[in-house]
Structure formats: structure tokens, C-alpha cells
Design a protein around this motif. Sequence first.
Motif, mmCIF file in Angstrom:
data_model
loop_
_atom_site.group_PDB
_atom_site.id
_atom_site.type_symbol
_atom_site.label_atom_id
_atom_site.label_comp_id
_atom_site.label_asym_id
_atom_site.label_seq_id
_atom_site.Cartn_x
_atom_site.Cartn_y
_atom_site.Cartn_z
ATOM 1 N N ILE A 2 0.853 -1.179 0.000
ATOM 2 C CA ILE A 2 0.000 0.000 0.000
ATOM 3 C C ILE A 2 0.895 1.236 0.000
ATOM 4 C CG2 ILE A 2 -1.721 1.295 1.310
ATOM 5 C CD1 ILE A 2 -2.689 -1.364 2.439
ATOM 6 N N ILE A 3 0.735 2.114 -0.965
ATOM 7 C CA ILE A 3 1.634 3.271 -1.062
ATOM 8 C C ILE A 3 0.919 4.584 -0.767
ATOM 9 C CG2 ILE A 3 3.168 2.120 -2.687
ATOM 10 C CD1 ILE A 3 1.848 3.731 -4.936
ATOM 11 N N GLU A 4 -0.406 4.554 -0.641
ATOM 12 C CA GLU A 4 -1.163 5.753 -0.324
ATOM 13 C C GLU A 4 -1.918 5.544 0.985
ATOM 14 O OE1 GLU A 4 -1.225 8.609 -2.022
ATOM 15 O OE2 GLU A 4 0.135 7.881 -3.571
ATOM 16 N N PRO A 5 -2.150 6.612 1.755
ATOM 17 C CA PRO A 5 -2.960 6.471 2.969
ATOM 18 C C PRO A 5 -4.335 5.909 2.651
ATOM 19 C CG PRO A 5 -1.857 8.601 2.932
ATOM 20 C CD PRO A 5 -1.647 7.974 1.585
ATOM 21 N N THR A 6 -4.883 5.167 3.599
ATOM 22 C CA THR A 6 -6.161 4.504 3.385
ATOM 23 C C THR A 6 -7.318 5.476 3.213
ATOM 24 O OG1 THR A 6 -6.282 4.307 5.790
ATOM 25 C CG2 THR A 6 -5.555 2.366 4.568
ATOM 26 N N SER A 7 -7.137 6.732 3.651
ATOM 27 C CA SER A 7 -8.216 7.715 3.559
ATOM 28 C C SER A 7 -7.629 9.111 3.477
ATOM 29 C CB SER A 7 -9.127 7.610 4.793
ATOM 30 O OG SER A 7 -10.042 8.688 4.841
ATOM 31 N N PRO A 8 -8.296 10.022 2.769
ATOM 32 C CA PRO A 8 -7.838 11.418 2.777
ATOM 33 C C PRO A 8 -8.122 12.111 4.108
ATOM 34 C CG PRO A 8 -9.863 11.215 1.520
ATOM 35 C CD PRO A 8 -9.429 9.819 1.865
ATOM 36 N N LYS A 9 -8.946 11.480 4.963
ATOM 37 C CA LYS A 9 -9.220 11.969 6.316
ATOM 38 C C LYS A 9 -8.979 10.826 7.290
ATOM 39 C CE LYS A 9 -12.582 15.684 5.523
ATOM 40 N NZ LYS A 9 -13.923 16.202 5.931
ATOM 41 N N LEU A 10 -7.784 10.786 7.832
ATOM 42 C CA LEU A 10 -7.406 9.672 8.691
ATOM 43 C C LEU A 10 -8.049 9.751 10.077
ATOM 44 C CD1 LEU A 10 -3.611 9.473 7.792
ATOM 45 C CD2 LEU A 10 -5.444 7.939 7.033
ATOM 46 N N LEU A 11 -8.417 10.960 10.508
ATOM 47 C CA LEU A 11 -9.069 11.144 11.803
ATOM 48 C C LEU A 11 -10.461 11.719 11.595
ATOM 49 C CD1 LEU A 11 -6.184 12.747 13.935
ATOM 50 C CD2 LEU A 11 -6.796 10.331 13.724
ATOM 51 N N PRO A 12 -11.389 11.413 12.492
ATOM 52 C CA PRO A 12 -12.718 12.031 12.397
ATOM 53 C C PRO A 12 -12.634 13.527 12.669
ATOM 54 C CG PRO A 12 -12.493 10.818 14.446
ATOM 55 C CD PRO A 12 -11.271 10.494 13.628
ATOM 56 N N ARG A 100 2.227 7.132 3.793
ATOM 57 C CA ARG A 100 2.468 7.278 2.350
ATOM 58 C C ARG A 100 3.861 6.697 2.085
ATOM 59 N NH1 ARG A 100 -0.201 10.324 -1.089
ATOM 60 N NH2 ARG A 100 -1.133 11.595 0.557
ATOM 61 N N TYR A 101 3.957 5.686 1.234
ATOM 62 C CA TYR A 101 5.241 5.023 0.988
ATOM 63 C C TYR A 101 5.981 5.755 -0.126
ATOM 64 C CZ TYR A 101 8.616 1.228 0.722
ATOM 65 O OH TYR A 101 9.769 0.487 0.765
ATOM 66 N N MET A 102 7.136 6.362 0.243
ATOM 67 C CA MET A 102 7.885 7.185 -0.693
ATOM 68 C C MET A 102 9.379 6.891 -0.560
ATOM 69 S SD MET A 102 6.021 10.854 0.068
ATOM 70 C CE MET A 102 7.264 11.724 -0.907
ATOM 71 N N ASP A 103 10.022 6.551 -1.664
ATOM 72 C CA ASP A 103 11.478 6.359 -1.701
ATOM 73 C C ASP A 103 11.965 5.421 -0.591
ATOM 74 O OD1 ASP A 103 11.662 8.184 -3.837
ATOM 75 O OD2 ASP A 103 11.748 9.872 -2.445
ATOM 76 N N GLY A 104 11.209 4.386 -0.339
ATOM 77 C CA GLY A 104 11.619 3.392 0.649
ATOM 78 C C GLY A 104 11.285 3.741 2.084
ATOM 79 N N HIS A 105 10.506 4.812 2.304
ATOM 80 C CA HIS A 105 10.173 5.234 3.663
ATOM 81 C C HIS A 105 8.657 5.326 3.833
ATOM 82 C CE1 HIS A 105 14.361 6.243 4.407
ATOM 83 N NE2 HIS A 105 14.372 6.955 3.294
ATOM 84 N N HIS A 106 8.208 5.030 5.052
ATOM 85 C CA HIS A 106 6.807 5.220 5.402
ATOM 86 C C HIS A 106 6.653 6.639 5.958
ATOM 87 C CE1 HIS A 106 5.539 1.091 4.735
ATOM 88 N NE2 HIS A 106 6.680 0.711 5.283
#
Length: 230
Positions: A2-12, A100-106
Motif C-alpha cells: 500500500i503506497i497511499e494512505p487509506t483515507s484522505p481523512k485519517l481522523l474524524p 504514504r510510501y515514498m522512496d523506501g520510507h513510510h
Amino acid sequence: MIIEPTSPKLLPDPLREPYYQPPYTLVIELTDVLLHPEWSLVTGWRFKKRPGIESLFQQLAPLYEIVVFTSETGMTAFPLIDSVDPHGFVSYRLFRDATRYMDGHHVKDISCLNRDPAKVVVVDCRKEAFCLQPYNGLALARWDGNSDDRTLYDLAAFLKTIALSGVEDVRTVLENYSLEDDPLAAFKRRQSQLEQEEQQRLADLSQGKQGPQLFLGSLAGRLWPRSKQQ
């Protein structure tokens, strides 16, 4: 992967009255910040709790919405968070699938948090974790399991000072410490210097000397000089 966050709003959405929403949000990593993983042939993997976790949570809970955001998986991290937070000070838990998975980093992208970025502090031991918003982050040295460590006590004092000073944008504070090898040590040095100057001022006043008048705003400003971006 998974390279993108699961939601554009991670918190309520933030709580509204009559419920209490702390004015700031603390986003803190679990591994090597709150816990240290250790492995042996006898026990396998075990996680050691860093000194000061309970004090950190207790002191900051009225001032900060506490979010444990870790690059570990939920299966690994969920029981570990339960163990470090038995009293429920942690408001929310976010795991690897929210990074967000970018250049080998979370990477923890706070633009997805659904919170005002001016009020969000990210604490991690890897600067890559907050590389998208570098002035929202405070990079601590990776904890090696030393039982005499006092970092979380110093972190609590630093973050309490920010909150009690009513800082409008935490990025103007964190920017001043971003180039420090040990930002908490730098804060303690500035704080100690101001305390010495205040003691000297009081001593001068007791001897009838008129020293400079220092107010809370000016004291806070000297703990974190004006942002370079302003």
C-alpha cells in the motif's frame, strides 16, 4: 504494497461542544520512541517501555489530542499501544496502512489528518517520517533501551511550554529546533539561561537595582526566536 494512505481523512472531525477537543494534536511514533524492540534466543522479540511514558501522557492529555501513528502494522502495534496506555490517554491509533510510501520510507502525511497543521506536532526518530511537512516534526534520537533515559520527561516539558504559551503556529517553534542535533537539549539550555537571568533580575531588584522587565511573551520568544520564514 500500500503506497497511499487509506483515507484522505485519517481522523474524524474534531470534537465540538459539549465535548472537549484539546487545542493541539501530538502525533507520536511507537517503535524506538516509546518502545524499544529487543530479541534474544530465550524470549524472542520483546518490547521495553521507555521511562516517562505515563508521565508524558498524563501531562499532555489536557493540552494535546494524542495520536500514536506508527509505521508498524496494526496487528503488531495494537496490543503494544494497549500495554503502554492502560488508562486510555491515546485518542487515536494509526498504522502502516495510513502512511504514504515514498522512496523506501513510510511517510506520515499530516495533510491527511483532518487537523489544522498549525496545531500538529509530529514526534519521530526518523526525519523521513515527516519529510512532507518538515517544520511540523521533532526528531528525537532513537532510544537504545537505556533505563536511565529522561527524554520523554524533557519532551513533556517542551510540549507543555508550547501549549501553555498559546503558540499560534507550532511550525514557527519547531523550525528553530530543526537543525539541532538534540532539540530537547537545546531547549533545556535556553530555558536554563532564562532562569538564571530571571534569578539575577530578582536579586538586582532586592538590592534596589532596576533590571529589565520581562513578560511571558518575551520569555517564550527567547525560547524559540522568530521564525526564519516570517
